[in-house]
Design a protein around this motif. Sequence first.
Motif, PDB file in Angstrom:
ATOM      1  N   ALA A 232       0.556   6.867 -19.620  1.00 27.10           N
ATOM      2  CA  ALA A 232      -0.125   6.375 -18.418  1.00 27.10           C
ATOM      3  C   ALA A 232       0.607   6.765 -17.142  1.00 27.10           C
ATOM      4  O   ALA A 232      -0.001   6.835 -16.067  1.00 27.10           O
ATOM      5  CB  ALA A 232      -0.266   4.857 -18.484  1.00 27.10           C
ATOM      6  N   ALA A 233       1.915   7.035 -17.250  1.00 26.75           N
ATOM      7  CA  ALA A 233       2.707   7.366 -16.067  1.00 26.75           C
ATOM      8  C   ALA A 233       2.797   8.868 -15.811  1.00 26.75           C
ATOM      9  O   ALA A 233       3.234   9.281 -14.732  1.00 26.75           O
ATOM     10  CB  ALA A 233       4.117   6.787 -16.215  1.00 26.75           C
ATOM     11  N   THR A 234       2.382   9.682 -16.786  1.00 24.86           N
ATOM     12  CA  THR A 234       2.527  11.133 -16.635  1.00 24.86           C
ATOM     13  C   THR A 234       1.178  11.857 -16.730  1.00 24.86           C
ATOM     14  O   THR A 234       0.670  12.366 -15.730  1.00 24.86           O
ATOM     15  CB  THR A 234       3.496  11.688 -17.691  1.00 24.86           C
ATOM     16  OG1 THR A 234       3.050  11.296 -19.010  1.00 24.86           O
ATOM     17  CG2 THR A 234       4.905  11.161 -17.465  1.00 24.86           C
ATOM     18  N   ALA A 235       0.610  11.900 -17.923  1.00 26.58           N
ATOM     19  CA  ALA A 235      -0.618  12.663 -18.140  1.00 26.58           C
ATOM     20  C   ALA A 235      -1.783  12.110 -17.322  1.00 26.58           C
ATOM     21  O   ALA A 235      -2.554  12.870 -16.722  1.00 26.58           O
ATOM     22  CB  ALA A 235      -0.975  12.669 -19.633  1.00 26.58           C
TER      23      ALA A 235
ATOM     24  N   PHE B 231       3.853  10.559 -27.056  1.00 19.84           N
ATOM     25  CA  PHE B 231       4.153   9.744 -25.879  1.00 19.84           C
ATOM     26  C   PHE B 231       3.775   8.303 -26.163  1.00 19.84           C
ATOM     27  O   PHE B 231       2.747   8.033 -26.789  1.00 19.84           O
ATOM     28  CB  PHE B 231       3.342  10.211 -24.662  1.00 19.84           C
ATOM     29  CG  PHE B 231       3.855  11.465 -23.999  1.00 19.84           C
ATOM     30  CD1 PHE B 231       4.823  12.261 -24.591  1.00 19.84           C
ATOM     31  CD2 PHE B 231       3.355  11.842 -22.761  1.00 19.84           C
ATOM     32  CE1 PHE B 231       5.274  13.415 -23.976  1.00 19.84           C
ATOM     33  CE2 PHE B 231       3.797  12.990 -22.129  1.00 19.84           C
ATOM     34  CZ  PHE B 231       4.766  13.787 -22.753  1.00 19.84           C
ATOM     35  N   SER B 232       4.594   7.361 -25.695  1.00 20.15           N
ATOM     36  CA  SER B 232       4.206   5.954 -25.758  1.00 20.15           C
ATOM     37  C   SER B 232       3.087   5.711 -24.755  1.00 20.15           C
ATOM     38  O   SER B 232       2.903   6.496 -23.814  1.00 20.15           O
ATOM     39  CB  SER B 232       5.414   5.070 -25.415  1.00 20.15           C
ATOM     40  OG  SER B 232       5.741   5.214 -24.039  1.00 20.15           O
ATOM     41  N   PRO B 233       2.326   4.623 -24.925  1.00 16.82           N
ATOM     42  CA  PRO B 233       1.251   4.343 -23.963  1.00 16.82           C
ATOM     43  C   PRO B 233       1.740   4.283 -22.513  1.00 16.82           C
ATOM     44  O   PRO B 233       1.051   4.756 -21.602  1.00 16.82           O
ATOM     45  CB  PRO B 233       0.714   2.991 -24.429  1.00 16.82           C
ATOM     46  CG  PRO B 233       0.988   2.971 -25.900  1.00 16.82           C
ATOM     47  CD  PRO B 233       2.306   3.672 -26.062  1.00 16.82           C
ATOM     48  N   LEU B 234       2.944   3.714 -22.289  1.00 14.95           N
ATOM     49  CA  LEU B 234       3.470   3.606 -20.931  1.00 14.95           C
ATOM     50  C   LEU B 234       3.783   4.980 -20.350  1.00 14.95           C
ATOM     51  O   LEU B 234       3.415   5.274 -19.196  1.00 14.95           O
ATOM     52  CB  LEU B 234       4.729   2.735 -20.933  1.00 14.95           C
ATOM     53  CG  LEU B 234       5.397   2.533 -19.566  1.00 14.95           C
ATOM     54  CD1 LEU B 234       4.426   1.848 -18.609  1.00 14.95           C
ATOM     55  CD2 LEU B 234       6.682   1.718 -19.712  1.00 14.95           C
TER      56      LEU B 234
ATOM     57  N   ALA C 216      -6.719   3.187 -16.336  1.00 15.73           N
ATOM     58  CA  ALA C 216      -7.911   3.495 -15.556  1.00 15.73           C
ATOM     59  C   ALA C 216      -7.640   3.345 -14.061  1.00 15.73           C
ATOM     60  O   ALA C 216      -8.097   4.161 -13.244  1.00 15.73           O
ATOM     61  CB  ALA C 216      -9.069   2.587 -15.976  1.00 15.73           C
ATOM     62  N   LEU C 217      -6.884   2.320 -13.685  1.00 16.09           N
ATOM     63  CA  LEU C 217      -6.530   2.121 -12.280  1.00 16.09           C
ATOM     64  C   LEU C 217      -5.678   3.281 -11.771  1.00 16.09           C
ATOM     65  O   LEU C 217      -5.890   3.789 -10.658  1.00 16.09           O
ATOM     66  CB  LEU C 217      -5.775   0.800 -12.106  1.00 16.09           C
ATOM     67  CG  LEU C 217      -5.295   0.470 -10.686  1.00 16.09           C
ATOM     68  CD1 LEU C 217      -6.484   0.367  -9.731  1.00 16.09           C
ATOM     69  CD2 LEU C 217      -4.481  -0.833 -10.686  1.00 16.09           C
TER      70      LEU C 217
END
Length: 255
Positions: free
Chosen positions: A139-142, A133-136, A81-82
Amino acid sequence: MFELTFDLALLLLGAAFAAGFVDAIAGGGGLITVPALMLAGIPPAQALATNKVQGAFGAATAAISYAARGLVDLRSQWRPALVAGLAGAAGAVLVSSIPTDGLRLVLPVVLIAIAVFFAVKPGLDDLDRTRRFSPLVFAATAVPLIGFYDGLIGPGAGAFYMIAFVSLAGYGVLKATAHTKLLNFASNIGGLLAFALIGKPLWLIGIGMGLAQVLGAMLGARLASRIGARLIKPLLVVTSTALALRLIWQMLQGG
């Protein structure tokens, strides 16, 4: 000079309630509120900024409603979210610096493709599936890509979050909707902070519409939580198609 009459106030409040209901389920609430604000005589830039104010109320209400039903864990999702919030702010800050004409031409095609995807793809239900995709990585791409788009242009961001959660994170439709609302709220807040500096939102109107959004979002989230994919999928198809047609109409009119 814009003047708010009683009739216009009723129009805006009704539009906000309807938008909150639709947005809590499938996204696309801006399809209703942005034209309503412009119909009321508010200049386009100010209408977009005011829309961010009222939209934040609905997205927050939907996110909280889904979290209260155990569909999203806010403690584990604050980092994505951040990221979405920062990306949304960056998109809004750069809105006048980045040419978006090409993206606007492609957007209707993408939205229609999303509508077709949810309409015809078999096995799209509320059960989780294999994630790509892994959660990390997600969160770093999409997340930052869609968050940036939300701040830069906006329309269809909820649909993009939805398809990313379903196709990349492996979420079921209802769970994807719940997480979409959280990230939508975050990128909306980021965009609002930037728009507050450059767009001069009408705060009183935005907050009043926001309260109506809260009621619509509560009802929409409650129904979606009960019915799940059987309600979310068709409404997502309808809103994505309607948004695509509206963008095509704007281009044909030269707007």
